[in-house]
Scaffold this active site. Structure first.
Site, PDB file in Angstrom:
ATOM      1  N   GLU A 117       0.179  -9.177 -18.456  1.00 16.07           N
ATOM      2  CA  GLU A 117      -0.130  -8.364 -17.267  1.00 16.07           C
ATOM      3  C   GLU A 117      -0.857  -7.070 -17.603  1.00 16.07           C
ATOM      4  OE1 GLU A 117       3.196  -7.012 -14.888  1.00 16.07           O
ATOM      5  OE2 GLU A 117       4.445  -6.828 -16.652  1.00 16.07           O
TER       6      GLU A 117
ATOM      7  N   LYS B 265       4.826  -9.262 -20.186  1.00 16.25           N
ATOM      8  CA  LYS B 265       4.390  -7.886 -20.444  1.00 16.25           C
ATOM      9  C   LYS B 265       2.992  -7.892 -21.041  1.00 16.25           C
ATOM     10  CE  LYS B 265       6.459  -6.081 -18.489  1.00 16.25           C
ATOM     11  NZ  LYS B 265       7.631  -6.339 -17.703  1.00 16.25           N
TER      12      LYS B 265
ATOM     13  N   ARG C 130       1.330   1.483  -6.040  1.00 14.21           N
ATOM     14  CA  ARG C 130       1.540   0.503  -4.973  1.00 14.21           C
ATOM     15  C   ARG C 130       0.268  -0.257  -4.614  1.00 14.21           C
ATOM     16  NH1 ARG C 130       6.303   1.148  -2.193  1.00 14.21           N
ATOM     17  NH2 ARG C 130       5.429   0.028  -0.435  1.00 14.21           N
TER      18      ARG C 130
ATOM     19  N   LYS D  25       2.702  -2.452  -7.721  1.00 17.30           N
ATOM     20  CA  LYS D  25       4.075  -2.285  -8.171  1.00 17.30           C
ATOM     21  C   LYS D  25       5.059  -2.992  -7.264  1.00 17.30           C
ATOM     22  CE  LYS D  25       7.312  -0.437 -10.731  1.00 17.30           C
ATOM     23  NZ  LYS D  25       7.508  -1.118 -12.020  1.00 17.30           N
TER      24      LYS D  25
ATOM     25  N   CYS E  53       0.852  -1.182   0.000  1.00 20.67           N
ATOM     26  CA  CYS E  53       0.000   0.000   0.000  1.00 20.67           C
ATOM     27  C   CYS E  53       0.891   1.236   0.000  1.00 20.67           C
ATOM     28  CB  CYS E  53      -0.877   0.010   1.242  1.00 20.67           C
ATOM     29  SG  CYS E  53      -1.744  -1.545   1.475  1.00 20.67           S
TER      30      CYS E  53
ATOM     31  N   HIS F  36       7.999 -30.318 -28.551  1.00 26.30           N
ATOM     32  CA  HIS F  36       7.730 -31.218 -27.421  1.00 26.30           C
ATOM     33  C   HIS F  36       6.370 -30.932 -26.784  1.00 26.30           C
ATOM     34  CE1 HIS F  36      11.755 -32.816 -27.737  1.00 26.30           C
ATOM     35  NE2 HIS F  36      12.217 -31.570 -27.783  1.00 26.30           N
TER      36      HIS F  36
ATOM     37  N   TRP G 274      -3.818  -1.860  -1.299  1.00 21.59           N
ATOM     38  CA  TRP G 274      -3.848  -3.114  -2.051  1.00 21.59           C
ATOM     39  C   TRP G 274      -4.289  -4.159  -1.036  1.00 21.59           C
ATOM     40  CZ3 TRP G 274      -1.275  -7.915  -2.049  1.00 21.59           C
ATOM     41  CH2 TRP G 274      -1.406  -8.651  -3.220  1.00 21.59           C
TER      42      TRP G 274
ATOM     43  N   ASN H 192       0.775  -0.297   6.085  1.00 19.44           N
ATOM     44  CA  ASN H 192       1.193  -1.096   4.937  1.00 19.44           C
ATOM     45  C   ASN H 192       1.848  -2.347   5.512  1.00 19.44           C
ATOM     46  OD1 ASN H 192       2.285  -2.131   2.587  1.00 19.44           O
ATOM     47  ND2 ASN H 192       3.985  -0.655   2.530  1.00 19.44           N
ATOM     48  N   GLY H 193       1.396  -3.527   5.065  1.00 15.81           N
ATOM     49  CA  GLY H 193       1.993  -4.767   5.574  1.00 15.81           C
ATOM     50  C   GLY H 193       0.919  -5.715   6.061  1.00 15.81           C
TER      51      GLY H 193
ATOM     52  N   GLU I  48       9.700 -12.739 -20.901  1.00 16.71           N
ATOM     53  CA  GLU I  48       9.417 -11.364 -20.496  1.00 16.71           C
ATOM     54  C   GLU I  48       8.374 -10.724 -21.434  1.00 16.71           C
ATOM     55  OE1 GLU I  48       9.748  -9.642 -18.023  1.00 16.71           O
ATOM     56  OE2 GLU I  48       9.654  -7.558 -18.642  1.00 16.71           O
TER      57      GLU I  48
HETATM   58  C1  F6R Z   1       6.295  -7.200 -14.116  1.00 13.25           C
HETATM   59  C2  F6R Z   1       6.787  -6.714 -12.843  1.00 13.25           C
HETATM   60  C3  F6R Z   1       6.921  -7.671 -11.726  1.00 13.25           C
HETATM   61  C4  F6R Z   1       8.171  -7.362 -10.903  1.00 13.25           C
HETATM   62  C5  F6R Z   1       8.244  -8.266  -9.663  1.00 13.25           C
HETATM   63  C6  F6R Z   1       9.516  -8.029  -8.883  1.00 13.25           C
HETATM   64  O1  F6R Z   1       6.282  -6.196 -15.082  1.00 13.25           O
HETATM   65  O2  F6R Z   1       7.048  -5.556 -12.688  1.00 13.25           O
HETATM   66  O3  F6R Z   1       6.943  -8.997 -12.182  1.00 13.25           O
HETATM   67  O4  F6R Z   1       9.296  -7.536 -11.705  1.00 13.25           O
HETATM   68  O5  F6R Z   1       7.132  -8.019  -8.858  1.00 13.25           O
HETATM   69  O6  F6R Z   1       9.592  -6.718  -8.440  1.00 13.25           O
HETATM   70  P1  F6R Z   1      10.963  -6.070  -7.969  1.00 13.25           P
HETATM   71  O7  F6R Z   1      11.855  -6.010  -9.170  1.00 13.25           O
HETATM   72  O8  F6R Z   1      10.583  -4.720  -7.474  1.00 13.25           O
HETATM   73  O9  F6R Z   1      11.521  -6.964  -6.918  1.00 13.25           O
END
Ligand code: F6R
Length: 612
Positions: free
Chosen positions: A492, A489, A27, A607, A2, A508, A74, A98-99, A485
Site C-alpha cells: 500500500e 503494508k 481522508r 484513511k 472526504c 502447494h 476522495w 461526505n458520502g 499484514e
Molecule cells: C491498511 C489500512 C486499512 C484499514 C481498513 C479498515 O493499512 O489502514 O486496510 O485497516 O480500511 O479500516 P478501519 O480499521 O478504520 O475500519
C-alpha cells in the site's frame, strides 16, 4: 471518506478551515476547496490534487471572511477535477458533502427536467440544487435544507451555507461522521468530519447521530432531528492534545505512529488489569453472561481484519471459544448463520468503515449481541455497539498515516485482554496462568522500544531490497496474519507487489515463483511451528531465494540460512505477533521512503473508507 471543516465566528475562517483540512487530508486528497461568506456573498477557491495546490490558489487569490466551509475529497461520483471539487454552489447555496447520494441519478434527471443546469459530475451538487429550489419557493434556510433532506437517500454528512442567511452553518448527518466543536474562548463554533481538525481550537465536542442536524451560529449550536424535534446535545471533553495530531519531528506520520506504539500499547492496557485477581476490566465492553455465547464472529476490513485473524488464535487458545473471522465486505452477502448465541465483534480503527458498520447492523438484525474494538471514540461503529455489547477503545490516539500501524498493535493488545477476560469468565484460565499472561503483555511496550532502537539495521535491509518487483511474506500460526499484514503494508505504501502466505502452503504453489530475484520475508520465531517453518525456509534457500528472517532472541541457528536476520525479544507465542509486526512496519516504511512514494497518503487510498 472526504474531510469537512466549517467555522463561524470572528476569526479568519480560511486559515482555520485550511489548517483543519490539513489534519483531515488522510481522508481523501483528490482535490480540495474552501468557500467563505463575506458581506452576503460567497467566494470559492478550489484546486485539484493535494491541499498544497489549494494553498497556492489562496495565495494568488486570498479569501477573507469569518464564516466558511471547506472540503478535501476522495472521488466517488465524478473524476478528480476542479469542476468536481467541493464546495458546490447554486443560487447562493453552498454545499460540502461526505458520502454518496444513492438516488442521485433519479434526482439529477428530475432536476434537469426542471431546467436546472449542472456544472459538475458530482452527486453533491444535487443537494445544492434541491436546497436552492426550496429556498426559491420561499422557505427559510433551515426549512429548505430540511425539505431537501427528505428527498435524498444514502450516506451523507452535509455542511451548508446560504447567502441569504449568512449568520448560520447547517450540518446534517446520516452514516457519515460529523463532530461539532464549541468555541472555548470566544463566540465561535466549528464543525468537522473528525476531531483532529478542531483540536487546535477546542476539546469540547458533540458527535451528531444519524438522522440529526445542527444549526451553528457564532453564539450557539441547536441540534434537532431532521424533522425539527429538539435534541439535547451530549457534550464531551476529549483529552487528545493537538501535538498528538502533529508529526512531532518525524518525517512522516506513519513513522511517528510506529514509534508511538510503546506508549499507545501502555495506554491500551492502562486501567484494565487487576493483577491480584488476574482479571481484566474491559471498560465499555459489556459481555454479560459469557456462557450464553457459543461462538464469536469477528468482522473487519484490511489491517483490522488481520488483527481479527490473530484474535482468533488468542481467543480460541486462551478461552476455548470458537471464533470465525470474516471480511466485513463479504459477511452480510453470504447469509451468515448468526443468532443471539453468536457474539459479533467488529474491529475498526476509524469506527467509520462502511462495510464493518453494515456487518454490525446485519448482526443486530439477527439478534446477535454486537461488540467493537475501536480507536476513534464516539465513532459510528462504537455508537452502534453501545447498548448492545459495548465498545473497548484501544486509546491509541489519532492515527493519521493512511497505513495503519499503532492502531493494529493496540487492537492485538485489546484482543489479548479480551481473550484473557473470556478465559477467566469461562473458567478455562486459572489465576496463575492469567497473571503470567498479563505480566508478559505488560512487557510488550519495553520490548518494542528495544526493537525501535535497532531501526538502523532495517534501513540497511530496506536499501538492499527497495528495487524489488515482488516480495513474498511467510508466517505460520498466529504469525501467518502478520505475513499478510507485512505484505499489505509494503504494497500500500511502496506500490511493490507483495503477497502473504502461510509458510506451509509454499509447496502447494508459490514455491514456483522462487528465484534469486524474489526476496522472502519470513517470520520464524520460537514456538510450536518453528522447526517446520525453518524447513519451509530451507526449501526457499535451496532455490536461491533471498531470505529476510524475523527470528527470536537466542536463535543461533537461523543466521546460517538467512541473508538478513532481525531479532525480536522473546515473549509468549500468542504475544509474538504484536512484536513481529513492528520490523515489518519499519521495513515497509523505509522501502517506501527510499523509493520516494507519498508514505502518509499513498495513491488511490483514503484513511477511512466510508463507502461500500
Ligand atoms: C491498511 C489500512 C486499512 C484499514 C481498513 C479498515 O493499512 O489502514 O486496510 O485497516 O480500511 O479500516 P478501519 O480499521 O478504520 O475500519
Amino acid at each position: 471518506m472526504c474531510g469537512i471543516v466549517g467555522y463561524i465566528g470572528e476569526q479568519d475562517a480560511t486559515d482555520i478551515i485550511v489548517e483543519g483540512l490539513r489534519k483531515l487530508e488522510y481522508r481523501g486528497y483528490d482535490s480540495a476547496g474552501v468557500a467563505v461568506l463575506k458581506d452576503g456573498r460567497t467566494e470559492i477557491r478550489r484546486a485539484v490534487g493535494k491541499l498544497r495546490n489549494l494553498d497556492k490558489a489562496l495565495v494568488e487569490r486570498p479569501l477573507t471572511g469569518s464564516v466558511g466551509i471547506g472540503h478535501t475529497r476522495w472521488a466517488t461520483h465524478g473524476r478528480p477535477a476542479e469542476q468536481n471539487a467541493h464546495p458546490h454552489a447554486v443560487d447562493g447555496i453552498t454545499v460540502v458533502h461526505n458520502g454518496i447520494i444513492e438516488n442521485y441519478l433519479e434526482l439529477r434527471h428530475r432536476l434537469v427536467q426542471r431546467d436546472r443546469r449542472f456544472s459538475s459530475e458530482t452527486d453533491t451538487e444535487i443537494m445544492a440544487h434541491l436546497v436552492a429550489e426550496h429556498a426559491a419557493r420561499g422557505l427559510g434556510f433551515v426549512d429548505a435544507v430540511r425539505a431537501a433532506l427528505t428527498e435524498v437517500r444514502g450516506a451523507y454528512a452535509f455542511v451548508i451555507l446560504s447567502e441569504r442567511e449568512p449568520d448560520k452553518i447547517i450540518t446534517a448527518k446520516n452514516a457519515s461522521p460529523i463532530v461539532i466543536g464549541y468555541g472555548e474562548n470566544a463566540e465561535e463554533n466549528y464543525v468537522a468530519s473528525d476531531i483532529p481538525a478542531l483540536l487546535a481550537h477546542t476539546r469540547t465536542f458533540t458527535f451528531l447521530n444519524d438522522g440529526e442536524m445542527a444549526v451553528l451560529s457564532k453564539s450557539g449550536v441547536v441540534v434537532t432531528t431532521l424533522d425539527g424535534q429538539p435534541i439535547e446535545a451530549k457534550v464531551k471533553r476529549v483529552d487528545w492534545s493537538p501535538v498528538m495530531a502533529e508529526k512531532g519531528g518525524h518525517k512522516h506520520f506513519m513513522h511517528k505512529e510506529i514509534f508511538e506504539q510503546p506508549t499507545a500499547i501502555a495506554d491500551t492496557i492502562r486501567g484494565r488489569v487487576i493483577m491480584e485477581e488476574a482479571r481484566v476490566h474491559l471498560e465499555g465492553m459489556e459481555l454479560g453472561d459469557v456462557n450464553r455465547l457459543q461462538r464469536l464472529v469477528i468482522t473487519a476490513c484490511g489491517t483490522s481484519y488481520h488483527a481479527g485473524l490473530v484474535g482468533k488464535f488468542m481467543i480460541e487458545q486462551i478461552a476455548r471459544l470458537p471464533v470465525e473471522v470474516d471480511l466485513a465486505s463479504e459477511f452480510r452477502y453470504r447469509q451468515p448463520v448468526i443468532d443471539e448465541t453468536t457474539g459479533l465483534l467488529a474491529i475498526s480503527q476509524s469506527g467509520e468503515t462502511a462495510d464493518t458498520l453494515a456487518a454490525i447492523k446485519e448482526g443486530k438484525r439477527h439478534g446477535a449481541p454486537v461488540f467493537a474494538v475501536c480507536n476513534v471514540i464516539e465513532s459510528s461503529i462504537a455508537r452502534e455497539c453501545t447498548g448492545s455489547g459495548g465498545v473497548m477503545y484501544t486509546h491509541a490516539g489519532p492515527e493519521i498515516g493512511v497505513a495503519s500501524t499503532k492502531a493494529f498493535t493496540t487492537q492485538l493488545v485489546a484482543l489479548h485482554l479480551l481473550a484473557i477476560h473470556l478465559g477467566r469468565e469461562r473458567g478455562i484460565l486459572d489465576r496463575a496462568t492469567a497473571q503470567e499472561m498479563l505480566t508478559n503483555l505488560r512487557e510488550v511496550p519495553k520490548q518494542i522500544e528495544t526493537m525501535l532502537n535497532r531501526e538502523a539495521s532495517l534501513v540497511a535491509v530496506a536499501r538492499r531490497y527497495a528495487k524489488s518487483k515482488d516480495v513474498l511474506y511467510l508466517g505460520r500460526g498466529p504469525n501467518y496474519p502478520i505475513a499478510l499484514e507485512g505484505a499489505l503494508k509494503l504494497k500500500e505504501i511502496s506500490y511493490i507487489h507483495a503477497e502473504g502466505y502461510a509458510a506451509g502452503e509454499m509447496k502447494h504453489g508459490p514455491i514456483a515463483l522462487i528465484d534469486e530475484n524474489l526476496p522472502t520475508v519470513a517470520i520464524a520465531t520460537q514456538g510450536d511451528a518453528y522447526e517446520k517453518t525453518v524447513s519451509n525456509l530451507e526449501e526457499v534457500r535451496a532455490r536461491d531465494g533471498k531470505l529476510i528472517i524475523i527470528a527470536s532472541e537466542g536463535d543461533s541457528k537461523i543466521a546460517a540460512i538467512a541473508d538478513d536476520v532481525f531479532i525480536v525479544p522473546r515473549n509468549q507465542p500468542l504475544i509474538d505477533p504484536i512484536l513481529t509486526v513492528v520490523p515489518l512496519q519499519l521495513l515497509a516504511y523505509h522501502i517506501a521512503d527510499i523509493n520516494g512514494t507519498d508514505v502518509d497518503q499513498p495513491r488511490n487510498l483514503a484513511k477511512s473508507v466510508t463507502v461500500e
